[in-house]
Scaffold this motif. Structure first.
Motif: not given
Length: 262
Positions: A208, A34, A100, A225, A26
């Protein structure tokens, strides 16, 4: 945008791309986006679109409001949420993201998947492997006790609804909102909190992706995330903060204090 012309033939390519992405971790995720995928996975899960793409056609679960010529079209007057129930009177409304934030999903088979969700796309059934974020159970249970919780995801309901059925064992989510409830703005699916039908000084969004709450950043509690780190404690660590927040009449001072201290 969300679905290439030959979507089914690209499933394997999407799996490989997402497998590579998840393995890299991540830390490679942009703070404002994202993971991007231009195939099947992106069409179902992702809340962000490529900034240069056109809004999706209505048959692909397009959002109700779309940016046109630099300005937003008029949004429906009807609030997204039903009238507040009597047992939630006086409670803050907490809007909670799915992917996430609470779970991570993939078309790539995962041995330790918590759920396997069948999703039909263009007549073909695909298996979606879902991992629960650590401590999501404790988090949702407590949040449902303290707040009027609303699931708000830019994913399609055909995937997100069955995931929520399995995830929310306590009925924490009073309502669920999906991609069609978002506003398509500058290439992103944005969650416009002003359309909920709640006083904004009593609305919080947990997400996130900063692009998801770009209209109301002062109402946001950002989270990192999550993909597959089973040592993650972010949701557990948030519980004391929200217990404190549940007692205030106006959320802005507390959230501002949190932003300046972090």
């Amino acid at each position: 945008m969300d679905h290439p012309s030959s979507i089914i033939t690209q499933v394997r390519r999407d799996e490989e791309e997402n497998a590579t992405f998840h393995e890299e971790g991540s830390s490679e995720v942009s703070a404002s986006n994202k993971p991007q995928s231009r195939g099947l996975l992106h069409g179902i899960f992702c809340c962000l679109c490529h900034p240069d793409t056109e809004p999706p056609p209505a048959k692909n679960d397009a959002p109700l409001s779309v940016e046109e010529n630099g300005s937003l079209s008029k949004v429906p007057a009807e609030p997204l949420l039903p009238q507040l129930k009597s047992n939630d009177e006086g409670k803050i409304c907490v809007v909670i993201d799915l992917d996430e934030t609470l779970v991570h999903s993939s078309f790539k088979p995962v041995n330790n998947a918590d759920y396997i969700i069948p999703v039909e796309i263009e007549g073909t059934l695909h298996q979606v492997y879902v991992l629960k974020r650590p401590h999501v159970d404790e988090f949702l249970k407590r949040m449902g006790e303290l707040f009027e919780c609303v699931l708000f995801t830019a994913s399609l309901s055909k995937y997100a609804d069955p995931v929520s059925d399995l995830l929310d064992k306590w009925g924490a989510f009073r309502s669920r909102l999906f991609r069609e409830a978002c506003v398509f703005h500058r290439g992103n699916y944005v969650k416009d909190l002003s359309r909920l039908g709640r006083d904004l000084n009593k609305v919080i969004i947990i997400d996130n992706s900063p692009a998801s709450y770009i209209f109301h950043p002062e109402n946001a509690v950002p989270v990192a995330s999550w993909f597959d780190d089973m040592s993650d404690t972010e949701l557990l660590d948030l519980i004391p903060f929200f217990e404190r927040l549940s007692k205030v009449d106006d959320i802005y001072d507390i959230l501002k204090e949190q932003r300046t201290s972090s």
